[in-house]
Scaffold this motif. Structure first.
Motif, PDB file in Angstrom:
ATOM      1  N   GLN A  51      -0.012  -0.410   4.641  1.00 13.44           N
ATOM      2  CA  GLN A  51       0.520  -0.875   3.365  1.00 13.44           C
ATOM      3  C   GLN A  51       1.226  -2.224   3.528  1.00 13.44           C
ATOM      4  OE1 GLN A  51       2.890   2.255   1.599  1.00 13.44           O
ATOM      5  NE2 GLN A  51       1.206   3.718   1.769  1.00 13.44           N
ATOM      6  N   SER A  55       0.123  -5.621   1.616  1.00 12.02           N
ATOM      7  CA  SER A  55       1.054  -6.341   0.734  1.00 12.02           C
ATOM      8  C   SER A  55       1.349  -7.733   1.271  1.00 12.02           C
ATOM      9  CB  SER A  55       2.349  -5.548   0.533  1.00 12.02           C
ATOM     10  OG  SER A  55       3.071  -5.453   1.738  1.00 12.02           O
ATOM     11  N   LEU A 146       2.387  -2.058  -3.879  1.00 11.81           N
ATOM     12  CA  LEU A 146       1.475  -1.523  -2.870  1.00 11.81           C
ATOM     13  C   LEU A 146       2.110  -0.615  -1.809  1.00 11.81           C
ATOM     14  CD1 LEU A 146      -0.579  -4.800  -2.270  1.00 11.81           C
ATOM     15  CD2 LEU A 146      -1.294  -2.767  -3.555  1.00 11.81           C
ATOM     16  N   VAL A 147       3.429  -0.556  -1.755  1.00 14.32           N
ATOM     17  CA  VAL A 147       4.086   0.218  -0.696  1.00 14.32           C
ATOM     18  C   VAL A 147       4.715   1.473  -1.281  1.00 14.32           C
ATOM     19  CG1 VAL A 147       5.925   0.187   1.037  1.00 14.32           C
ATOM     20  CG2 VAL A 147       4.477  -1.836   0.719  1.00 14.32           C
TER      21      VAL A 147
END
Length: 172
Positions: A51, A55, A146-147
């Protein structure tokens, strides 16, 4: 407490000479992402490492595309692409990842160093405030998107029309 360990470093970094400031900002641009990736590896958090890579790559690519599209001159008069700041993007991407994935005990020191990096880029006349704020926003935004959080408590500021609010999530 983490702040007591960070305070001597912040005092040391408070007012370096211009050349030292530029070198340190460039080092932090690399060291913070390396620390983020290293933390994920140390924790054997391979999903988190993936992740972070995603990102970081997305925020870096966005910054490069914007630099070419905007083609803004730097405050020092050079024609290098100024907007947004790549140093700020990289530093804040790492800080946002550490905070979002592992909590404020990791994120707060990283945000302090990322902030120093951004301020130093303005103080050395390499960027203006819009450049570093845009870079920081890009780095933070991709991590929010995204995380996945892994820390048991997550807090986030929320801007309202008539003030600020802190929103939180507690995982059981």
């Amino acid at each position: 407490m983490w702040f007591k360990r960070l305070l001597p470093l912040l005092l040391l970094l408070a007012s370096p000479a211009k050349a030292d400031s530029e070198q340190l900002a460039s080092a932090l641009r690399i060291a913070l992402p390396a620390a983020a990736a290293g933390t994920a590896l140390w924790k054997e958090d391979y999903d988190g490492l993936w992740q972070f890579g995603l990102s970081f790559a997305a925020s870096s690519a966005t910054t490069l595309v914007l630099k070419s599209a905007v083609d803004a001159d730097r405050p020092d008069g050079s024609d290098n692409d100024s907007f947004p700041s790549g140093h700020a993007t990289n530093a804040f991407s790492a800080a946002a990842y550490l905070q979002r994935r592992y909590g404020w005990q990791y994120g707060a020191p990283a945000y302090a160093l990322a902030s120093w990096t951004a301020v130093s880029r303005v103080n050395t006349n390499d960027h203006n405030w819009a450049d570093v704020l845009a870079g920081a926003a890009i780095g933070i935004a991709f991590n929010q998107w995204l995380v996945d959080p892994q820390a048991p408590v997550q807090l986030a500021p929320v801007v309202l029309d008539d003030g600020l609010m802190i929103s939180g999530i507690v995982t059981f």
